[in-house]
Motif scaffolding. Structure first.
Motif, PDB file in Angstrom:
ATOM      1  N   VAL A 165       0.861  -1.185   0.000  1.00  0.00           N
ATOM      2  CA  VAL A 165       0.000   0.000   0.000  1.00  0.00           C
ATOM      3  C   VAL A 165       0.895   1.233   0.000  1.00  0.00           C
ATOM      4  CG1 VAL A 165      -1.765   1.295   1.239  1.00  0.00           C
ATOM      5  CG2 VAL A 165      -1.829  -1.198   1.221  1.00  0.00           C
ATOM      6  N   THR A 166       0.626   2.178  -0.887  1.00  0.00           N
ATOM      7  CA  THR A 166       1.435   3.399  -0.976  1.00  0.00           C
ATOM      8  C   THR A 166       0.677   4.568  -0.380  1.00  0.00           C
ATOM      9  OG1 THR A 166       0.585   4.026  -3.144  1.00  0.00           O
ATOM     10  CG2 THR A 166       2.486   2.568  -3.104  1.00  0.00           C
ATOM     11  N   THR A 167       1.415   5.598   0.005  1.00  0.00           N
ATOM     12  CA  THR A 167       0.816   6.811   0.561  1.00  0.00           C
ATOM     13  C   THR A 167       0.879   7.938  -0.446  1.00  0.00           C
ATOM     14  OG1 THR A 167       2.935   7.467   1.507  1.00  0.00           O
ATOM     15  CG2 THR A 167       1.484   6.144   2.895  1.00  0.00           C
ATOM     16  N   ARG A 168       0.154   9.029  -0.175  1.00  0.00           N
ATOM     17  CA  ARG A 168       0.075  10.120  -1.140  1.00  0.00           C
ATOM     18  C   ARG A 168       1.348  10.955  -1.210  1.00  0.00           C
ATOM     19  NH1 ARG A 168      -4.874   8.713  -0.617  1.00  0.00           N
ATOM     20  NH2 ARG A 168      -6.392   9.151  -2.252  1.00  0.00           N
ATOM     21  N   ASP A 169       2.207  10.879  -0.196  1.00  0.00           N
ATOM     22  CA  ASP A 169       3.469  11.593  -0.262  1.00  0.00           C
ATOM     23  C   ASP A 169       4.569  10.754  -0.903  1.00  0.00           C
ATOM     24  OD1 ASP A 169       3.695   9.741   1.706  1.00  0.00           O
ATOM     25  OD2 ASP A 169       4.441  11.107   3.245  1.00  0.00           O
ATOM     26  N   TYR A 170       4.190   9.566  -1.432  1.00  0.00           N
ATOM     27  CA  TYR A 170       5.146   8.719  -2.132  1.00  0.00           C
ATOM     28  C   TYR A 170       5.538   9.368  -3.448  1.00  0.00           C
ATOM     29  CZ  TYR A 170       6.551   4.868  -5.215  1.00  0.00           C
ATOM     30  OH  TYR A 170       7.210   4.075  -6.120  1.00  0.00           O
ATOM     31  N   ILE A 171       6.864   9.440  -3.729  1.00  0.00           N
ATOM     32  CA  ILE A 171       7.366  10.042  -4.966  1.00  0.00           C
ATOM     33  C   ILE A 171       7.601   8.929  -5.974  1.00  0.00           C
ATOM     34  CG2 ILE A 171       9.190  11.422  -6.008  1.00  0.00           C
ATOM     35  CD1 ILE A 171       9.655  12.670  -3.277  1.00  0.00           C
ATOM     36  N   PRO A 172       6.789   8.814  -7.036  1.00  0.00           N
ATOM     37  CA  PRO A 172       6.892   7.690  -7.958  1.00  0.00           C
ATOM     38  C   PRO A 172       7.978   7.897  -9.003  1.00  0.00           C
ATOM     39  CG  PRO A 172       5.105   9.116  -8.631  1.00  0.00           C
ATOM     40  CD  PRO A 172       5.697   9.731  -7.388  1.00  0.00           C
ATOM     41  N   ASP A 173       8.400   6.766  -9.585  1.00  0.00           N
ATOM     42  CA  ASP A 173       9.262   6.804 -10.753  1.00  0.00           C
ATOM     43  C   ASP A 173       8.344   6.959 -11.958  1.00  0.00           C
ATOM     44  OD1 ASP A 173      10.958   6.464 -12.823  1.00  0.00           O
ATOM     45  OD2 ASP A 173      11.749   4.514 -12.217  1.00  0.00           O
ATOM     46  N   ARG A 174       8.365   8.129 -12.597  1.00  0.00           N
ATOM     47  CA  ARG A 174       7.395   8.431 -13.645  1.00  0.00           C
ATOM     48  C   ARG A 174       7.593   7.598 -14.900  1.00  0.00           C
ATOM     49  NH1 ARG A 174       4.178  12.478 -12.430  1.00  0.00           N
ATOM     50  NH2 ARG A 174       4.725  13.891 -10.734  1.00  0.00           N
ATOM     51  N   SER A 175       8.731   6.938 -15.028  1.00  0.00           N
ATOM     52  CA  SER A 175       8.956   6.105 -16.210  1.00  0.00           C
ATOM     53  C   SER A 175       8.475   4.667 -16.005  1.00  0.00           C
ATOM     54  CB  SER A 175      10.454   6.102 -16.547  1.00  0.00           C
ATOM     55  OG  SER A 175      11.200   5.521 -15.489  1.00  0.00           O
ATOM     56  N   MET A 176       8.067   4.329 -14.775  1.00  0.00           N
ATOM     57  CA  MET A 176       7.688   2.959 -14.447  1.00  0.00           C
ATOM     58  C   MET A 176       6.181   2.745 -14.617  1.00  0.00           C
ATOM     59  SD  MET A 176       8.820   0.002 -13.369  1.00  0.00           S
ATOM     60  CE  MET A 176      10.389   0.342 -12.567  1.00  0.00           C
ATOM     61  N   PHE A 177       5.811   1.661 -15.327  1.00  0.00           N
ATOM     62  CA  PHE A 177       4.403   1.273 -15.442  1.00  0.00           C
ATOM     63  C   PHE A 177       4.077   0.296 -14.317  1.00  0.00           C
ATOM     64  CE2 PHE A 177       5.358   2.583 -19.788  1.00  0.00           C
ATOM     65  CZ  PHE A 177       4.242   3.332 -20.103  1.00  0.00           C
ATOM     66  N   TYR A 178       2.791   0.238 -13.973  1.00  0.00           N
ATOM     67  CA  TYR A 178       2.375  -0.649 -12.891  1.00  0.00           C
ATOM     68  C   TYR A 178       0.880  -0.931 -13.004  1.00  0.00           C
ATOM     69  CZ  TYR A 178       1.081   3.949 -11.048  1.00  0.00           C
ATOM     70  OH  TYR A 178       0.562   5.201 -10.910  1.00  0.00           O
ATOM     71  N   ALA A 179       0.443  -1.949 -12.286  1.00  0.00           N
ATOM     72  CA  ALA A 179      -0.991  -2.212 -12.102  1.00  0.00           C
ATOM     73  C   ALA A 179      -1.315  -1.852 -10.658  1.00  0.00           C
ATOM     74  CB  ALA A 179      -1.313  -3.675 -12.376  1.00  0.00           C
ATOM     75  N   TYR A 180      -2.503  -1.300 -10.434  1.00  0.00           N
ATOM     76  CA  TYR A 180      -2.835  -0.851  -9.083  1.00  0.00           C
ATOM     77  C   TYR A 180      -4.256  -1.254  -8.721  1.00  0.00           C
ATOM     78  CZ  TYR A 180      -5.289   2.968 -11.455  1.00  0.00           C
ATOM     79  OH  TYR A 180      -6.131   3.698 -12.255  1.00  0.00           O
ATOM     80  N   VAL A 181      -4.525  -1.218  -7.419  1.00  0.00           N
ATOM     81  CA  VAL A 181      -5.851  -1.586  -6.893  1.00  0.00           C
ATOM     82  C   VAL A 181      -6.288  -0.501  -5.914  1.00  0.00           C
ATOM     83  CG1 VAL A 181      -7.196  -3.312  -5.638  1.00  0.00           C
ATOM     84  CG2 VAL A 181      -5.299  -4.036  -7.109  1.00  0.00           C
ATOM     85  N   HIS A 182      -7.543  -0.057  -6.054  1.00  0.00           N
ATOM     86  CA  HIS A 182      -8.147   0.865  -5.094  1.00  0.00           C
ATOM     87  C   HIS A 182      -8.992   0.055  -4.127  1.00  0.00           C
ATOM     88  CE1 HIS A 182      -7.801   4.702  -7.772  1.00  0.00           C
ATOM     89  NE2 HIS A 182      -6.659   4.331  -7.234  1.00  0.00           N
ATOM     90  N   CYS A 183      -8.808   0.312  -2.820  1.00  0.00           N
ATOM     91  CA  CYS A 183      -9.541  -0.431  -1.794  1.00  0.00           C
ATOM     92  C   CYS A 183     -10.273   0.514  -0.859  1.00  0.00           C
ATOM     93  CB  CYS A 183      -8.587  -1.299  -0.981  1.00  0.00           C
ATOM     94  SG  CYS A 183      -7.636  -2.495  -1.954  1.00  0.00           S
ATOM     95  N   ARG A 184     -11.363   0.002  -0.304  1.00  0.00           N
ATOM     96  CA  ARG A 184     -12.075   0.744   0.724  1.00  0.00           C
ATOM     97  C   ARG A 184     -11.256   0.728   2.019  1.00  0.00           C
ATOM     98  NH1 ARG A 184     -15.621  -2.478  -2.030  1.00  0.00           N
ATOM     99  NH2 ARG A 184     -17.366  -1.438  -3.103  1.00  0.00           N
ATOM    100  N   PRO A 185     -11.626   1.551   3.003  1.00  0.00           N
ATOM    101  CA  PRO A 185     -10.875   1.561   4.273  1.00  0.00           C
ATOM    102  C   PRO A 185     -10.808   0.198   4.959  1.00  0.00           C
ATOM    103  CG  PRO A 185     -12.279   3.496   4.130  1.00  0.00           C
ATOM    104  CD  PRO A 185     -12.647   2.627   2.972  1.00  0.00           C
ATOM    105  N   ASP A 186     -11.747  -0.737   4.632  1.00  0.00           N
ATOM    106  CA  ASP A 186     -11.708  -2.072   5.241  1.00  0.00           C
ATOM    107  C   ASP A 186     -10.889  -3.056   4.399  1.00  0.00           C
ATOM    108  OD1 ASP A 186     -13.302  -2.356   3.050  1.00  0.00           O
ATOM    109  OD2 ASP A 186     -15.034  -3.187   4.112  1.00  0.00           O
ATOM    110  N   PHE A 187     -10.093  -2.506   3.439  1.00  0.00           N
ATOM    111  CA  PHE A 187      -9.195  -3.284   2.587  1.00  0.00           C
ATOM    112  C   PHE A 187      -9.921  -4.119   1.527  1.00  0.00           C
ATOM    113  CE2 PHE A 187      -6.562  -2.396   6.269  1.00  0.00           C
ATOM    114  CZ  PHE A 187      -5.342  -2.048   5.700  1.00  0.00           C
ATOM    115  N   SER A 188     -11.198  -3.875   1.302  1.00  0.00           N
ATOM    116  CA  SER A 188     -11.899  -4.601   0.240  1.00  0.00           C
ATOM    117  C   SER A 188     -11.700  -3.860  -1.081  1.00  0.00           C
ATOM    118  CB  SER A 188     -13.389  -4.718   0.566  1.00  0.00           C
ATOM    119  OG  SER A 188     -13.963  -3.428   0.693  1.00  0.00           O
ATOM    120  N   PRO A 189     -11.122  -4.524  -2.110  1.00  0.00           N
ATOM    121  CA  PRO A 189     -10.847  -3.858  -3.394  1.00  0.00           C
ATOM    122  C   PRO A 189     -12.124  -3.579  -4.171  1.00  0.00           C
ATOM    123  CG  PRO A 189     -10.258  -6.166  -3.511  1.00  0.00           C
ATOM    124  CD  PRO A 189     -10.652  -5.914  -2.099  1.00  0.00           C
ATOM    125  N   PHE A 190     -12.129  -2.457  -4.916  1.00  0.00           N
ATOM    126  CA  PHE A 190     -13.293  -2.139  -5.744  1.00  0.00           C
ATOM    127  C   PHE A 190     -12.909  -1.663  -7.146  1.00  0.00           C
ATOM    128  CE2 PHE A 190     -12.175   1.820  -3.647  1.00  0.00           C
ATOM    129  CZ  PHE A 190     -12.315   2.779  -4.641  1.00  0.00           C
TER     130      PHE A 190
END
Length: 311
Positions: free
Chosen positions: A1-26
């Motif tokens: 899980v990443t935080t909003r102050d995380y500085i990403p590598d803009r050249s890197m591709f990735y797959a991501y998941v958005h989850c509710r506060p109870d960790f259930s993905p949507f």
């Protein structure tokens, strides 16, 4: 899980998941840079409803880096299939793998988009929000270096297009209001040590020199700036920044008249003596005396030199 102050590598591709506060993905997606932290998915009302319900700051984000965009697309499709088969209800509108990163619109499409948006202006409220969102942000060292390299290595074709665009738009035109704002930002009040007068800028101080007939220079404000930075006199006057509270020590140089052996505390005192003797009616005789000292020539029929110098 990443935080909003995380500085990403803009050249890197990735797959991501958005989850509710109870960790259930949507929601499952593919992205690059800070895409995974952007919650304004206006094209997906189901995603927007969940974000509004829990708050964007409470949405958890998980991501898996990939070595290429193709692998990120495959991972996105695999995650959607795996979670769906496990009974997880996702709000994705497709089965994944249908991103449009790197897509280049045709000339016709770009023309249509331009015609749609041409002439539109943002409201003052929208401009204020954009300004507040960008205030305080700054590029990191890597981004600055990248922009510098890009600007220095423009191709001839790219530079030609920039020049043509500039000519079509009538050149780089700066409005009087913008000029006034820039001038106000860089304006510094200056003070004359001898008279105590305060001027709103070096330009105003230079204009005072012209009004007094002390100089005929076209840009006296440059001379005032030099006098401030080097702490030297200018036509008999010394200057400092009005905001400076440091004590100003006027450095004078004693001047000797070779013919009369008279010693004066400064070129200005020598100039006043010349006026008293009726040798000149000039308002700035000290300028000519300083030039006589510098170039070893006469001024008003006399030779002048600094006391500490050899003859």
């Amino acid at each position: 899980v990443t935080t909003r102050d995380y500085i990403p590598d803009r050249s890197m591709f990735y797959a991501y998941v958005h989850c509710r506060p109870d960790f259930s993905p949507f929601y499952v997606g593919k992205g690059q840079g800070s895409r995974c932290h952007k919650m304004n998915r206006t094209h997906n009302p189901h995603h927007q409803n969940i974000v509004k319900k829990y708050g964007a700051e409470n949405i958890l984000v998980g991501k898996l880096d990939c070595s290429s965009e193709e692998i990120a697309f495959e991972l996105e499709i695999g995650l959607i299939k795996c979670l769906s088969r496990s009974g997880v209800k996702l709000v994705n509108l497709t089965e994944g793998g249908d991103g449009v990163s790197g897509h280049i619109h045709s000339a016709e499409t770009r023309k249509k988009i331009g015609n749609i948006h041409r002439g539109k202006t943002m409201s003052p409220e929208a401009c204020k929000k954009i300004a507040e969102a960008g205030r305080g942000r700054s590029h990191n060292a890597a981004a600055k270096l990248k922009m510098s390299i890009f600007a220095k290595n423009r191709s001839e074709e790219h530079q030609k297009k920039l020049n043509e665009s500039r000519e079509r738009n009538g050149g780089w035109v700066v409005s009087p209001e913008t000029r006034a704002k820039i001038a106000a930002k860089h304006m510094r009040k200056v003070q004359c040590i001898e008279t105590g007068q305060v001027f709103k800028s070096t330009r105003a101080a230079g204009q005072w020199y012209l009004d007094q007939g002390l100089t005929t220079c076209k840009n006296p404000n440059m001379s005032v700036n030099k006098a401030i930075s080097q702490k030297i006199g200018l036509h008999g006057y010394h200057w400092k920044l009005a905001s400076s509270h440091e004590p100003y020590e006027i450095k004078t140089r004693s001047v000797l008249c070779s013919e009369t052996d008279l010693v004066f505390e400064s070129a200005k005192s020598a100039a006043q003596w010349c006026i008293a003797q009726g040798l000149t009616q000039s308002k700035t005789p000290e300028i000519r005396i300083n030039q006589a000292i510098k170039f070893c020539r006469t001024a008003y029929g006399y030779h002048w030199r600094l006391v500490h110098e050899d003859q």
